[in-house]
Design an enzyme around this catalytic site. Structure first.
Site, mmCIF file in Angstrom:
data_model
loop_
_atom_site.group_PDB
_atom_site.id
_atom_site.type_symbol
_atom_site.label_atom_id
_atom_site.label_comp_id
_atom_site.label_asym_id
_atom_site.label_seq_id
_atom_site.Cartn_x
_atom_site.Cartn_y
_atom_site.Cartn_z
ATOM 1 N N ASP A 1 0.982 -1.454 0.023
ATOM 2 C CA ASP A 1 0.404 -0.205 -0.578
ATOM 3 C C ASP A 1 1.113 1.581 0.213
ATOM 4 O OD1 ASP A 1 -2.296 -1.165 -0.234
ATOM 5 O OD2 ASP A 1 -2.509 -1.071 2.278
ATOM 6 N N GLY A 2 2.092 1.525 0.997
ATOM 7 C CA GLY A 2 3.060 2.230 0.516
ATOM 8 C C GLY A 2 2.791 2.746 -0.909
ATOM 9 N N GLU B 1 -4.836 10.317 3.825
ATOM 10 C CA GLU B 1 -5.160 11.960 4.253
ATOM 11 C C GLU B 1 -3.346 12.708 4.747
ATOM 12 O OE1 GLU B 1 -2.588 8.681 6.078
ATOM 13 O OE2 GLU B 1 -4.743 8.499 6.435
ATOM 14 N N ASP C 1 -3.009 15.457 19.958
ATOM 15 C CA ASP C 1 -2.141 14.724 19.611
ATOM 16 C C ASP C 1 -2.011 15.297 18.231
ATOM 17 O OD1 ASP C 1 -1.253 13.399 21.842
ATOM 18 O OD2 ASP C 1 -1.267 11.373 20.767
#
EC number: 2.7.1.23
Length: 306
Positions: free
Chosen positions: A67-68, A150, A181
């Site tokens: 996926d990366g 995202e 965060d």
């Protein structure tokens, strides 16, 4: 589909992916295609060289990895409208990729592509730009950044964990100030990645929308929000002027954001185009298989289904 100009990308440092890339390159060249091959990884970015080297439009990108590797291809190729055939070779989850079993007979795959026997899945992208100056006269800082999953905004420090204080504005209206965060601004594709891990909603990748999700907020009332796709989300870092906030695109560092600057996230004016070889692609089956999505702990037989 014509196969005149093809790029073949393999996962950097993965022997199996490299072997499949070499085989694919040889077969495509034997068919008369002009082929460029290169590795993609944290320290390898072949796309600027690819784009500068081709003399005609790229017909196909064969991306062999996980996926990366597929996310990197989407970020660099979506603007040019290049179709991506992503195959899970040396990857882990394989949420965005076709299974290797469908790619083993590569000659049959090239035949299918030339006969247009495939489906094309178009996925919404995000674009982000950092601005400084007044709202009436904003000045763009640096490049425009793209993401398929995202955009993540959160502070960074080498020696301590920092609580972010971020103000969010949507279409000119201040929504809230978030303490925690950080914040995620995701596409429907990205809703099943970092966003779902942060207790955000799952959105079908066939729709167009933005989803903003706080990361570990210090408030029980901070909740994710789903927005129309044409919304404009602006985020300001507040408080400590000695610290910088980082903008991450699909988990890759994009740039720093300093107090007084803001990042604006919108739907991109391009889409990622993924080739689907599976005859019966199902998003819901992918959720069950890849994310172990389950409901009832005890399965029941549906006697009413024919």
């Amino acid at each position: 589909m014509q196969l005149n100009q093809v790029i073949v990308v393999h996962k950097a440092g993965d022997r199996q992916s490299k072997e499949w890339a070499d085989r694919a390159s040889r077969q495509l060249q034997q068919r008369g295609a002009n082929v460029l091959v290169g590795p993609s990884g944290p320290k390898d970015n072949p796309y600027p060289v690819f784009m500068a080297s081709v003399t005609e439009p790229i017909d196909l990108a064969v991306v062999l990895g996980g996926d990366g590797t597929s996310l990197a291809a989407a970020r660099h190729l979506a603007a040019a409208g290049v179709p991506i055939l992503a195959v899970n070779v040396g990857g882990h989850l394989g949420f965005l990729t076709e299974p290797l079993e469908l790619f083993r007979d590569m000659e049959a795959v090239w035949d299918r592509l030339e006969r247009d026997e495939y489906a094309m899945q178009q996925r919404m992208m995000l674009q982000a730009q950092v601005f400084e100056g007044s709202k009436a006269h904003p000045e763009a800082v640096g490049d425009r950044y793209y993401a398929l999953n995202e955009m993540c905004i959160k502070p960074a420090s080498a020696d301590r964990m920092i609580t972010a204080i971020l103000e969010m504005e949507i279409d000119g209206d201040v929504v809230d100030q978030y303490q925690g965060d950080g914040l995620l601004v995701a596409t429907p594709t990205g809703s099943t990645c970092y966003t779902v891990a942060a207790n955000g909603p799952i959105l079908h990748p066939g729709m167009e929308a933005l989803v903003v999700t706080p990361i570990c907020p210090l408030s029980l009332s901070s909740r994710p929000i789903v927005l129309p796709a044409r919304s404009s989300v602006s985020i300001w870092p507040l408080e400590d002027h000695s610290l910088n906030t980082k903008l991450w695109m699909d988990g890759v560092l994009a740039t720093s954001i300093w107090p007084g600057q803001r990042v604006q996230v919108t739907m991109a004016d391009c889409q990622a185009r993924f080739i689907i070889l599976r005859d019966h692609y199902s998003f819901y089956q992918t959720l069950r298989e890849k994310l172990a999505w389950a409901g009832a702990r005890i399965p029941y037989h549906n006697n009413h289904r024919n």
